[in-house]
Design a protein around this motif. Structure first.
Motif, PDB file in Angstrom:
ATOM      1  N   GLY A   1       0.788  -1.224   0.000  1.00  0.00           N
ATOM      2  CA  GLY A   1       0.000   0.000   0.000  1.00  0.00           C
ATOM      3  C   GLY A   1       0.818   1.270   0.000  1.00  0.00           C
ATOM      4  O   GLY A   1       0.276   2.361   0.194  1.00  0.00           O
ATOM      5  N   ALA A   2       2.123   1.164  -0.269  1.00  0.00           N
ATOM      6  CA  ALA A   2       3.005   2.335  -0.171  1.00  0.00           C
ATOM      7  C   ALA A   2       3.475   2.845  -1.528  1.00  0.00           C
ATOM      8  O   ALA A   2       4.400   3.659  -1.594  1.00  0.00           O
ATOM      9  CB  ALA A   2       4.220   1.988   0.690  1.00  0.00           C
ATOM     10  N   GLU A   3       2.854   2.410  -2.602  1.00  0.00           N
ATOM     11  CA  GLU A   3       3.332   2.759  -3.943  1.00  0.00           C
ATOM     12  C   GLU A   3       3.371   4.260  -4.204  1.00  0.00           C
ATOM     13  O   GLU A   3       4.180   4.728  -5.001  1.00  0.00           O
ATOM     14  CB  GLU A   3       2.451   2.083  -5.003  1.00  0.00           C
ATOM     15  N   LYS A   4       2.513   5.014  -3.523  1.00  0.00           N
ATOM     16  CA  LYS A   4       2.471   6.461  -3.749  1.00  0.00           C
ATOM     17  C   LYS A   4       2.964   7.264  -2.549  1.00  0.00           C
ATOM     18  O   LYS A   4       2.851   8.487  -2.528  1.00  0.00           O
ATOM     19  CB  LYS A   4       1.042   6.893  -4.101  1.00  0.00           C
ATOM     20  N   LEU A   5       3.539   6.585  -1.568  1.00  0.00           N
ATOM     21  CA  LEU A   5       4.012   7.274  -0.373  1.00  0.00           C
ATOM     22  C   LEU A   5       5.401   7.868  -0.583  1.00  0.00           C
ATOM     23  O   LEU A   5       6.198   7.370  -1.386  1.00  0.00           O
ATOM     24  CB  LEU A   5       4.039   6.321   0.826  1.00  0.00           C
ATOM     25  N   ASP A   6       5.665   8.929   0.158  1.00  0.00           N
ATOM     26  CA  ASP A   6       6.960   9.612   0.105  1.00  0.00           C
ATOM     27  C   ASP A   6       7.716   9.274   1.389  1.00  0.00           C
ATOM     28  O   ASP A   6       7.412   9.800   2.461  1.00  0.00           O
ATOM     29  CB  ASP A   6       6.730  11.123  -0.002  1.00  0.00           C
ATOM     30  N   PHE A   7       8.722   8.403   1.270  1.00  0.00           N
ATOM     31  CA  PHE A   7       9.495   7.974   2.431  1.00  0.00           C
ATOM     32  C   PHE A   7      10.603   8.984   2.709  1.00  0.00           C
ATOM     33  O   PHE A   7      11.678   8.933   2.108  1.00  0.00           O
ATOM     34  CB  PHE A   7      10.064   6.572   2.198  1.00  0.00           C
ATOM     35  N   ARG A   8      10.358   9.884   3.664  1.00  0.00           N
ATOM     36  CA  ARG A   8      11.290  10.970   3.965  1.00  0.00           C
ATOM     37  C   ARG A   8      12.372  10.580   4.964  1.00  0.00           C
ATOM     38  O   ARG A   8      13.348  11.323   5.132  1.00  0.00           O
ATOM     39  CB  ARG A   8      10.517  12.174   4.512  1.00  0.00           C
ATOM     40  N   GLY A   9      12.207   9.474   5.673  1.00  0.00           N
ATOM     41  CA  GLY A   9      13.206   9.089   6.665  1.00  0.00           C
ATOM     42  C   GLY A   9      13.322   7.586   6.803  1.00  0.00           C
ATOM     43  O   GLY A   9      12.356   6.858   6.567  1.00  0.00           O
ATOM     44  N   ILE A  10      14.508   7.131   7.177  1.00  0.00           N
ATOM     45  CA  ILE A  10      14.728   5.720   7.408  1.00  0.00           C
ATOM     46  C   ILE A  10      15.773   5.550   8.501  1.00  0.00           C
ATOM     47  O   ILE A  10      16.728   6.328   8.587  1.00  0.00           O
ATOM     48  CB  ILE A  10      15.157   4.993   6.112  1.00  0.00           C
ATOM     49  N   GLN A  11      15.559   4.564   9.381  1.00  0.00           N
ATOM     50  CA  GLN A  11      16.507   4.222  10.440  1.00  0.00           C
ATOM     51  C   GLN A  11      16.689   2.711  10.435  1.00  0.00           C
ATOM     52  O   GLN A  11      15.707   1.961  10.424  1.00  0.00           O
ATOM     53  CB  GLN A  11      16.006   4.689  11.803  1.00  0.00           C
ATOM     54  N   ALA A  12      17.940   2.287  10.432  1.00  0.00           N
ATOM     55  CA  ALA A  12      18.252   0.865  10.332  1.00  0.00           C
ATOM     56  C   ALA A  12      19.193   0.456  11.457  1.00  0.00           C
ATOM     57  O   ALA A  12      19.930   1.288  12.004  1.00  0.00           O
ATOM     58  CB  ALA A  12      18.881   0.554   8.978  1.00  0.00           C
ATOM     59  N   SER A  13      19.185  -0.824  11.784  1.00  0.00           N
ATOM     60  CA  SER A  13      20.086  -1.340  12.819  1.00  0.00           C
ATOM     61  C   SER A  13      21.103  -2.321  12.267  1.00  0.00           C
ATOM     62  O   SER A  13      22.140  -2.552  12.887  1.00  0.00           O
ATOM     63  CB  SER A  13      19.281  -2.000  13.950  1.00  0.00           C
ATOM     64  N   ASP A  14      20.809  -2.920  11.091  1.00  0.00           N
ATOM     65  CA  ASP A  14      21.747  -3.845  10.466  1.00  0.00           C
ATOM     66  C   ASP A  14      21.320  -4.050   9.015  1.00  0.00           C
ATOM     67  O   ASP A  14      20.449  -3.339   8.515  1.00  0.00           O
ATOM     68  CB  ASP A  14      21.817  -5.181  11.228  1.00  0.00           C
ATOM     69  N   ALA A  15      21.890  -5.047   8.365  1.00  0.00           N
ATOM     70  CA  ALA A  15      21.584  -5.276   6.953  1.00  0.00           C
ATOM     71  C   ALA A  15      20.186  -5.830   6.741  1.00  0.00           C
ATOM     72  O   ALA A  15      19.659  -5.780   5.621  1.00  0.00           O
ATOM     73  CB  ALA A  15      22.615  -6.235   6.352  1.00  0.00           C
TER      74      ALA A  15
END
Length: 379
Positions: free
Chosen positions: A72-86
């Motif tokens: 359901g995210a095909e039209k969403l704008d992902f402005r941020g991301i936080q990761a902990s590993d691969a």
């Protein structure tokens, strides 16, 4: 002889105010506008952007993998991301109401799970930042007169609304979701920057402990502590909701008194006037309580700033260039493309998580070591 001296002075001045750009441009395999970037380390980094785009590298950017789009995210704008590993990351979309969402992957972005949706129809997520191994905060635009703040202490399984006092917003206040760096954690403290308004400059909000003695022993040593927010005015561009603070970064250093010193640089300007170079940067060396405008500012609007502790320098990026500072944001000089770089290697960038930088049309770069031998010009 006099002409030669004047010519030499001009050359030395130019060398002092510029340095070769050090961005290696990488192939992202996408044309999405990228504003989310998080360097995990050991060659692992994640990026995000428009149209539900999420990217991942495990080899320092030689290959960027285009991830599966969350449901359901095909039209969403992902402005941020936080990761902990691969394998594990949380991506944040920005939009009004339920268009602000958080999705999580634990299998290297093959599958995603929706873990949180903005609970307010008028809300808007601006920034997501990890503050501890399992603790993550999300900053949102004001709702009912207060800046929204949400957090999890179990890696995203459960989310709570922060109740700390002091986040009351002025009229027309907001935050910018331009580079996922309007919210900043330093040690146990949190900071966030705001937009300006027609009648007021932007603000920095910062946390402090409020400790009181037990009610039954009012003269005893304070043992009960809570968090409250304070705010200060910052001398950055104002007069419009398109102006203000777009990015923060900082660091903590020891002092002889034993009380850590917190240095912060706030950067921004007016985003629809990218060439305007006044009121772009301010710095604080007392944890955000007081601020000083830069003496020699960057060369226009900037949307992201980051501190490189290894090289002991600050770097800031925007649509019309890249600048560095070696004196905690007081003076800046431009990075210009070297003879082996693309001619626009310094331009069209949105966000930083060193050594990576991202921008529109799928632009990704990686920072090489910068030569800072040339002195910074001071006026």
């Amino acid at each position: 002889m006099k002409a030669r001296v004047i010519y030499l002075s001009i050359v030395l001045a130019l060398l002092a105010t510029t340095a070769p750009a050090q961005w290696d441009i990488q192939d992202s395999h996408t044309t999405a506008s990228l504003r989310g970037i998080d360097n995990v380390g050991k060659g692992v980094a994640w990026a995000s952007g428009t149209d539900g785009t999420v990217l991942r590298t495990e080899d320092g950017g030689y290959v960027w993998q285009l991830c599966a789009i969350p449901p359901g995210a095909e039209k969403l704008d992902f402005r941020g991301i936080q990761a902990s590993d691969a394998n594990t990351a949380i991506v944040m979309s920005s939009g009004k109401g339920d268009l602000s969402r958080l999705y999580k992957t634990t299998d290297g972005c093959q599958t995603w799970k929706l873990i949180f949706t903005n609970p307010d129809k008028d809300g808007f997520f601006d920034s997501i930042r990890t503050t501890a191994p399992k603790t993550i905060y999300v900053l949102g635009d004001p709702v009912a007169g207060k800046f929204a703040m949400y957090f999890t202490d179990d890696s995203g399984s459960n989310w709570f609304t922060a109740a700390d006092p002091g986040r009351d917003a002025s009229a027309a206040d907001g935050a910018f979701a331009a580079s996922n760096s309007a919210l900043l954690p330093i040690g146990p403290f949190l900071f966030f920057g705001t937009s300006a308004s027609t009648n007021a400059p932007p603000h920095i909000y910062f946390t402090q402990a409020k400790c009181v003695a037990p009610p039954d022993h009012p003269k005893a040593f304070p043992t009960q502590c809570s968090i409250e927010w304070k705010r200060s005015e910052v001398p950055l561009a104002s007069g419009s909701s398109r102006s203000g603070i777009f990015s923060l970064d900082g660091y903590m250093s020891p002092t002889k008194s034993g009380i850590p010193k917190i240095t912060i640089v706030a950067i921004g300007g007016t985003y629809d006037k990218p060439e305007q170079a006044s009121n772009i940067v301010a710095s604080s060396d007392d944890g955000g309580r007081t601020w000083s405008a830069s003496t020699t500012p960057p060369h226009g609007f900037r949307s992201a700033v980051a501190y490189d502790a290894d090289q002991k320098l600050w770097i800031t990026v925007g649509p019309n260039g890249t600048d560095i500072s070696t004196d905690d944001g007081r003076n800046w000089r431009a990075l210009k493309p070297s003879s082996t770089d693309p001619p626009d290697a310094d331009k069209n960038w949105n966000a930083l998580s060193l050594p990576y930088v991202v921008g529109p049309n799928g632009r990704i770069g990686k920072l090489r070591t910068i030569s800072v031998n040339n002195p910074v010009v001071r006026k």
